[in-house]
Design an enzyme around this catalytic site. Sequence first.
Site, mmCIF file in Angstrom:
data_model
loop_
_atom_site.group_PDB
_atom_site.id
_atom_site.type_symbol
_atom_site.label_atom_id
_atom_site.label_comp_id
_atom_site.label_asym_id
_atom_site.label_seq_id
_atom_site.Cartn_x
_atom_site.Cartn_y
_atom_site.Cartn_z
ATOM 1 N N ARG A 92 26.230 -29.576 -39.115
ATOM 2 C CA ARG A 92 26.332 -29.059 -37.728
ATOM 3 C C ARG A 92 25.931 -30.195 -36.809
ATOM 4 O O ARG A 92 24.810 -30.702 -36.871
ATOM 5 C CB ARG A 92 25.404 -27.865 -37.524
ATOM 6 C CG ARG A 92 25.229 -27.533 -36.054
ATOM 7 C CD ARG A 92 24.541 -26.228 -35.798
ATOM 8 N NE ARG A 92 25.422 -25.109 -36.090
ATOM 9 C CZ ARG A 92 25.204 -23.853 -35.658
ATOM 10 N NH1 ARG A 92 24.154 -23.571 -34.930
ATOM 11 N NH2 ARG A 92 26.048 -22.891 -35.962
ATOM 12 N N HIS B 223 34.236 -24.077 -34.652
ATOM 13 C CA HIS B 223 33.237 -23.330 -35.436
ATOM 14 C C HIS B 223 33.999 -22.504 -36.492
ATOM 15 O O HIS B 223 34.045 -21.268 -36.427
ATOM 16 C CB HIS B 223 32.414 -22.432 -34.505
ATOM 17 C CG HIS B 223 31.122 -21.952 -35.094
ATOM 18 N ND1 HIS B 223 30.730 -22.267 -36.392
ATOM 19 C CD2 HIS B 223 30.126 -21.180 -34.582
ATOM 20 C CE1 HIS B 223 29.557 -21.712 -36.620
ATOM 21 N NE2 HIS B 223 29.166 -21.053 -35.554
ATOM 22 N N GLN C 231 32.301 -19.550 -38.582
ATOM 23 C CA GLN C 231 32.115 -18.325 -37.809
ATOM 24 C C GLN C 231 33.401 -17.502 -37.815
ATOM 25 O O GLN C 231 33.388 -16.292 -38.039
ATOM 26 C CB GLN C 231 31.714 -18.682 -36.361
ATOM 27 C CG GLN C 231 31.549 -17.471 -35.475
ATOM 28 C CD GLN C 231 30.382 -16.594 -35.884
ATOM 29 O OE1 GLN C 231 29.279 -17.077 -36.070
ATOM 30 N NE2 GLN C 231 30.610 -15.293 -36.039
ATOM 31 N N ASP D 13 31.412 -15.444 -25.850
ATOM 32 C CA ASP D 13 30.401 -16.392 -26.319
ATOM 33 C C ASP D 13 29.622 -16.860 -25.083
ATOM 34 O O ASP D 13 30.041 -16.616 -23.945
ATOM 35 C CB ASP D 13 31.112 -17.573 -27.031
ATOM 36 C CG ASP D 13 30.141 -18.576 -27.643
ATOM 37 O OD1 ASP D 13 28.956 -18.233 -27.831
ATOM 38 O OD2 ASP D 13 30.564 -19.721 -27.928
ATOM 39 N N CYS E 78 29.647 -14.239 -31.515
ATOM 40 C CA CYS E 78 29.128 -15.035 -32.637
ATOM 41 C C CYS E 78 27.602 -15.038 -32.687
ATOM 42 O O CYS E 78 27.032 -15.278 -33.739
ATOM 43 C CB CYS E 78 29.656 -16.462 -32.546
ATOM 44 S SG CYS E 78 29.262 -17.257 -30.976
ATOM 45 N N ARG F 30 28.719 -13.729 -42.218
ATOM 46 C CA ARG F 30 28.594 -15.184 -42.372
ATOM 47 C C ARG F 30 28.185 -15.506 -43.809
ATOM 48 O O ARG F 30 28.668 -16.451 -44.428
ATOM 49 C CB ARG F 30 27.533 -15.743 -41.398
ATOM 50 C CG ARG F 30 27.890 -15.652 -39.931
ATOM 51 C CD ARG F 30 29.054 -16.559 -39.564
ATOM 52 N NE ARG F 30 28.807 -17.954 -39.878
ATOM 53 C CZ ARG F 30 28.130 -18.801 -39.108
ATOM 54 N NH1 ARG F 30 27.651 -18.407 -37.953
ATOM 55 N NH2 ARG F 30 27.945 -20.069 -39.476
HETATM 56 N N1 NVA Z 1 29.491 -22.054 -28.343
HETATM 57 C C1 NVA Z 1 28.184 -21.908 -28.913
HETATM 58 C C2 NVA Z 1 28.278 -21.263 -30.266
HETATM 59 C C3 NVA Z 1 26.950 -21.017 -30.943
HETATM 60 C C4 NVA Z 1 27.091 -20.392 -32.298
HETATM 61 C C5 NVA Z 1 27.518 -23.265 -29.023
HETATM 62 O O1 NVA Z 1 28.197 -24.225 -29.409
HETATM 63 O O2 NVA Z 1 26.341 -23.387 -28.700
HETATM 64 N N1 CP Z 2 26.770 -17.971 -34.733
HETATM 65 C C1 CP Z 2 26.045 -19.014 -35.167
HETATM 66 O O1 CP Z 2 26.575 -20.029 -35.643
HETATM 67 O O2 CP Z 2 24.713 -18.847 -35.077
HETATM 68 P P1 CP Z 2 23.604 -19.968 -35.281
HETATM 69 O O3 CP Z 2 23.740 -20.939 -34.130
HETATM 70 O O4 CP Z 2 22.301 -19.222 -35.253
HETATM 71 O O5 CP Z 2 23.832 -20.661 -36.581
#
Ligand code: NVA
Ligand code: CP
Length: 316
Positions: free
Chosen positions: A115, A142, A145, A235, A275, A303
Amino acid sequence: MSSVNELDQVKLNGRDFLTLADYTREELDYLLELALHLKKQRKLGREEQPLKGKTLGMIFEKSSTRTRVSFEAGIYQLGGSGLFLSSKDLQIGRGEPVADTAKVLSGYLDGIMIRTYSQELVQQLAENASIPVINGLTDAYHPCQVLADLQTIMEVKGALKGVKVAYIGDGNNMAHSLMLGSAIMGMDISVASPKGYEPDEGITKKAISLAHDSFVVVTNDPIEAIKDADVIYTDVWASMGQEEEQEKREAIFTDFQVNDELVKHAHSDYTFMHCLPAHRGEEVSASIIDGNHSVVFQEAENRLHAQKALMVALMG
Ligand code: NVA
Ligand code: CP
């Protein structure tokens, strides 16, 4: 099907999972079938351990609750082990080349989940690693997800093809992966974002090119997007790395809140998805996310199952 080995028609062993655009409908169908199977076996207390002795390295340059815990619990449940690697503590955080890191980790591990911010960095890691690399979120995508989201939609709606999805909000990583996943699986998708915050043009074109039997629409009108939607998705307005834009975005996105007024335009049987993490009172009202159309916790649980399927298929 009584064993994961009975579902081995589609060979994904050794593949990376960087974006859904790299996967066909048949391959995603296979992963979803495997995810549903693993979920059922877990509920029955009949779990298998096809990844005994395997190790997944999990590199995090951004925060996480769901991704970290579901991957770590998932690999343990499959008989393997997970290693949490904060990028701050790795030499990569002090400038060691990604290519060298990829080659070194390939000698120790059986898979890497990462990540981070840059999709290019993930691509570089994958190009230089001899083991599967899984994208656990970048600024662009993502995919893990959306794999869990597809599983959830299948569970709730009974099928994917023909379902109409409305994504209301920022044209971000979630919007991008949802557009690709919907297009590949034959779901209609309408994305509504404020002017200047639409999904990336190249990714939109890619999604349109992948949609053979469904439509992909991008608009600035949330009412147009949500009209007759079966699934409503949103989101956060400011993603990880955009924290300093929070206030500015709150003002720009006000008309894009999923609330009781907006959902009146959707199908009466709509399903609400997010998400998570969510900001109640911003992108979604508490009445909707905590209401009886919401499946956000089923979605979060999936997930675990979807990523276990992914690890079995790629690392098995
Ligand atoms: N769009 C959000 C998704 C988090 C799971 C982010 O990138 O922070
Ligand atoms: N939805 C998701 O990826 O959650 P986290 O940021 O907690 O991993």
